[in-house]
Design a protein around this motif. Structure first.
Motif, PDB file in Angstrom:
ATOM      1  N   ILE A  57      95.326 -31.123  45.846  1.00  0.00           N
ATOM      2  CA  ILE A  57      94.040 -30.763  46.451  1.00  0.00           C
ATOM      3  C   ILE A  57      94.166 -29.453  47.228  1.00  0.00           C
ATOM      4  O   ILE A  57      93.295 -28.575  47.130  1.00  0.00           O
ATOM      5  CB  ILE A  57      93.538 -31.909  47.353  1.00  0.00           C
ATOM      6  N   THR A  58      95.255 -29.300  47.954  1.00  0.00           N
ATOM      7  CA  THR A  58      95.479 -28.064  48.708  1.00  0.00           C
ATOM      8  C   THR A  58      95.651 -26.871  47.775  1.00  0.00           C
ATOM      9  O   THR A  58      95.107 -25.790  48.027  1.00  0.00           O
ATOM     10  CB  THR A  58      96.722 -28.210  49.610  1.00  0.00           C
ATOM     11  N   ILE A  59      96.379 -27.055  46.695  1.00  0.00           N
ATOM     12  CA  ILE A  59      96.586 -25.958  45.738  1.00  0.00           C
ATOM     13  C   ILE A  59      95.264 -25.536  45.104  1.00  0.00           C
ATOM     14  O   ILE A  59      95.014 -24.348  44.893  1.00  0.00           O
ATOM     15  CB  ILE A  59      97.622 -26.355  44.668  1.00  0.00           C
ATOM     16  N   LEU A  60      94.419 -26.497  44.809  1.00  0.00           N
ATOM     17  CA  LEU A  60      93.132 -26.162  44.193  1.00  0.00           C
ATOM     18  C   LEU A  60      92.221 -25.375  45.131  1.00  0.00           C
ATOM     19  O   LEU A  60      91.297 -24.699  44.676  1.00  0.00           O
ATOM     20  CB  LEU A  60      92.436 -27.436  43.718  1.00  0.00           C
ATOM     21  N   HIS A  61      92.483 -25.427  46.413  1.00  0.00           N
ATOM     22  CA  HIS A  61      91.689 -24.665  47.377  1.00  0.00           C
ATOM     23  C   HIS A  61      92.222 -23.244  47.593  1.00  0.00           C
ATOM     24  O   HIS A  61      91.623 -22.478  48.351  1.00  0.00           O
ATOM     25  CB  HIS A  61      91.623 -25.401  48.721  1.00  0.00           C
ATOM     26  N   ILE A  62      93.316 -22.868  46.949  1.00  0.00           N
ATOM     27  CA  ILE A  62      93.838 -21.502  47.065  1.00  0.00           C
ATOM     28  C   ILE A  62      92.877 -20.569  46.326  1.00  0.00           C
ATOM     29  O   ILE A  62      92.569 -20.803  45.148  1.00  0.00           O
ATOM     30  CB  ILE A  62      95.271 -21.402  46.495  1.00  0.00           C
ATOM     31  N   PRO A  63      92.408 -19.512  46.985  1.00  0.00           N
ATOM     32  CA  PRO A  63      91.384 -18.662  46.359  1.00  0.00           C
ATOM     33  C   PRO A  63      91.871 -17.823  45.177  1.00  0.00           C
ATOM     34  O   PRO A  63      91.132 -17.625  44.217  1.00  0.00           O
ATOM     35  CB  PRO A  63      90.902 -17.762  47.506  1.00  0.00           C
ATOM     36  N   SER A  64      93.095 -17.330  45.212  1.00  0.00           N
ATOM     37  CA  SER A  64      93.540 -16.441  44.126  1.00  0.00           C
ATOM     38  C   SER A  64      94.192 -17.246  42.995  1.00  0.00           C
ATOM     39  O   SER A  64      94.878 -18.234  43.223  1.00  0.00           O
ATOM     40  CB  SER A  64      94.535 -15.409  44.652  1.00  0.00           C
ATOM     41  N   SER A  65      93.968 -16.787  41.785  1.00  0.00           N
ATOM     42  CA  SER A  65      94.534 -17.485  40.624  1.00  0.00           C
ATOM     43  C   SER A  65      96.052 -17.301  40.557  1.00  0.00           C
ATOM     44  O   SER A  65      96.759 -18.204  40.120  1.00  0.00           O
ATOM     45  CB  SER A  65      93.885 -16.997  39.330  1.00  0.00           C
ATOM     46  N   THR A  66      96.569 -16.147  40.988  1.00  0.00           N
ATOM     47  CA  THR A  66      98.024 -15.954  40.981  1.00  0.00           C
ATOM     48  C   THR A  66      98.691 -16.857  42.016  1.00  0.00           C
ATOM     49  O   THR A  66      99.781 -17.369  41.770  1.00  0.00           O
ATOM     50  CB  THR A  66      98.396 -14.485  41.264  1.00  0.00           C
ATOM     51  N   GLY A  67      98.045 -17.056  43.140  1.00  0.00           N
ATOM     52  CA  GLY A  67      98.576 -17.967  44.155  1.00  0.00           C
ATOM     53  C   GLY A  67      98.611 -19.397  43.647  1.00  0.00           C
ATOM     54  O   GLY A  67      99.579 -20.126  43.864  1.00  0.00           O
ATOM     55  N   ARG A  68      97.540 -19.814  42.965  1.00  0.00           N
ATOM     56  CA  ARG A  68      97.508 -21.162  42.382  1.00  0.00           C
ATOM     57  C   ARG A  68      98.578 -21.316  41.320  1.00  0.00           C
ATOM     58  O   ARG A  68      99.237 -22.350  41.225  1.00  0.00           O
ATOM     59  CB  ARG A  68      96.138 -21.454  41.792  1.00  0.00           C
ATOM     60  N   LYS A  69      98.767 -20.265  40.517  1.00  0.00           N
ATOM     61  CA  LYS A  69      99.770 -20.321  39.453  1.00  0.00           C
ATOM     62  C   LYS A  69     101.174 -20.474  40.035  1.00  0.00           C
ATOM     63  O   LYS A  69     101.961 -21.295  39.562  1.00  0.00           O
ATOM     64  CB  LYS A  69      99.685 -19.064  38.589  1.00  0.00           C
ATOM     65  N   LYS A  70     101.502 -19.708  41.062  1.00  0.00           N
ATOM     66  CA  LYS A  70     102.820 -19.810  41.698  1.00  0.00           C
ATOM     67  C   LYS A  70     103.011 -21.182  42.347  1.00  0.00           C
ATOM     68  O   LYS A  70     104.079 -21.780  42.239  1.00  0.00           O
ATOM     69  CB  LYS A  70     102.984 -18.702  42.746  1.00  0.00           C
ATOM     70  N   ALA A  71     101.970 -21.662  43.002  1.00  0.00           N
ATOM     71  CA  ALA A  71     102.068 -22.970  43.665  1.00  0.00           C
ATOM     72  C   ALA A  71     102.243 -24.084  42.644  1.00  0.00           C
ATOM     73  O   ALA A  71     103.066 -24.991  42.825  1.00  0.00           O
ATOM     74  CB  ALA A  71     100.834 -23.209  44.524  1.00  0.00           C
ATOM     75  N   PHE A  72     101.470 -24.061  41.559  1.00  0.00           N
ATOM     76  CA  PHE A  72     101.623 -25.089  40.531  1.00  0.00           C
ATOM     77  C   PHE A  72     102.970 -24.993  39.835  1.00  0.00           C
ATOM     78  O   PHE A  72     103.522 -25.998  39.401  1.00  0.00           O
ATOM     79  CB  PHE A  72     100.492 -25.015  39.502  1.00  0.00           C
ATOM     80  N   SER A  73     103.501 -23.796  39.713  1.00  0.00           N
ATOM     81  CA  SER A  73     104.816 -23.632  39.099  1.00  0.00           C
ATOM     82  C   SER A  73     105.886 -24.321  39.930  1.00  0.00           C
ATOM     83  O   SER A  73     106.725 -25.063  39.405  1.00  0.00           O
ATOM     84  CB  SER A  73     105.126 -22.146  38.947  1.00  0.00           C
ATOM     85  N   THR A  74     105.862 -24.088  41.232  1.00  0.00           N
ATOM     86  CA  THR A  74     106.820 -24.752  42.123  1.00  0.00           C
ATOM     87  C   THR A  74     106.570 -26.245  42.166  1.00  0.00           C
ATOM     88  O   THR A  74     107.503 -27.047  42.119  1.00  0.00           O
ATOM     89  CB  THR A  74     106.718 -24.161  43.540  1.00  0.00           C
ATOM     90  N   TYR A  75     105.315 -26.635  42.229  1.00  0.00           N
ATOM     91  CA  TYR A  75     104.929 -28.042  42.289  1.00  0.00           C
ATOM     92  C   TYR A  75     105.417 -28.794  41.049  1.00  0.00           C
ATOM     93  O   TYR A  75     105.948 -29.893  41.149  1.00  0.00           O
ATOM     94  CB  TYR A  75     103.409 -28.132  42.412  1.00  0.00           C
ATOM     95  N   SER A  76     105.257 -28.188  39.878  1.00  0.00           N
ATOM     96  CA  SER A  76     105.650 -28.872  38.643  1.00  0.00           C
ATOM     97  C   SER A  76     107.161 -29.074  38.570  1.00  0.00           C
ATOM     98  O   SER A  76     107.632 -30.100  38.086  1.00  0.00           O
ATOM     99  CB  SER A  76     105.154 -28.108  37.424  1.00  0.00           C
ATOM    100  N   ALA A  77     107.927 -28.108  39.055  1.00  0.00           N
ATOM    101  CA  ALA A  77     109.383 -28.266  39.052  1.00  0.00           C
ATOM    102  C   ALA A  77     109.803 -29.402  39.977  1.00  0.00           C
ATOM    103  O   ALA A  77     110.653 -30.231  39.617  1.00  0.00           O
ATOM    104  CB  ALA A  77     110.045 -26.965  39.469  1.00  0.00           C
ATOM    105  N   HIS A  78     109.207 -29.476  41.149  1.00  0.00           N
ATOM    106  CA  HIS A  78     109.515 -30.575  42.071  1.00  0.00           C
ATOM    107  C   HIS A  78     109.074 -31.908  41.493  1.00  0.00           C
ATOM    108  O   HIS A  78     109.793 -32.900  41.583  1.00  0.00           O
ATOM    109  CB  HIS A  78     108.818 -30.356  43.411  1.00  0.00           C
ATOM    110  N   LEU A  79     107.897 -31.928  40.907  1.00  0.00           N
ATOM    111  CA  LEU A  79     107.371 -33.174  40.343  1.00  0.00           C
ATOM    112  C   LEU A  79     108.255 -33.683  39.213  1.00  0.00           C
ATOM    113  O   LEU A  79     108.459 -34.891  39.071  1.00  0.00           O
ATOM    114  CB  LEU A  79     105.939 -32.961  39.862  1.00  0.00           C
ATOM    115  N   MET A  80     108.815 -32.781  38.423  1.00  0.00           N
ATOM    116  CA  MET A  80     109.692 -33.189  37.335  1.00  0.00           C
ATOM    117  C   MET A  80     110.939 -33.896  37.869  1.00  0.00           C
ATOM    118  O   MET A  80     111.355 -34.932  37.342  1.00  0.00           O
ATOM    119  CB  MET A  80     110.106 -31.978  36.491  1.00  0.00           C
TER     120      MET A  80
END
Length: 95
Positions: free
Chosen positions: A20-43
């Motif tokens: 939810i916090t990541i989806l509130h990030i305004p820039s698409s590059t910021g969301r992309k970096k956050a989801f990239s880190t998030y996905s590695a941790h989630l794995m």
């Protein structure tokens, strides 16, 4: 039986809040970096909990030592091999 599902629920709620916090990030590059880190941790978390759940919830079986060795490998080696990727190899200074 209580500890693993209990901690899994706490982690699931935590990761839900992160999404939810990541989806509130305004820039698409910021969301992309956050989801990239998030996905590695989630794995890593998924590998850790899936091997734990399978190991302790599966029915008793004969000759289960071979599958226990594979589970131990995933639990101890694969998750540890992912940690350098998550914490250092993705760092721009290391690249």
């Amino acid at each position: 039986i209580i500890i693993i599902p209990g901690t899994l629920m706490v982690i699931a709620v935590s990761y839900g809040c992160i999404v939810i916090t990541i989806l509130h990030i305004p820039s698409s590059t910021g969301r992309k970096k956050a989801f990239s880190t998030y996905s590695a941790h989630l794995m890593v978390v998924m590998i850790l909990y899936s091997t734990s759940l399978y190991r302790y919830i599966r029915p008793a079986q004969r000759g289960g030592q071979d599958s226990d060795k594979v589970l131990s490998f995933f639990f101890s080696v694969v998750t540890q091999m992912r940690n350098p990727y998550i914490y250092s190899l993705r760092n721009n200074q290391v690249k």
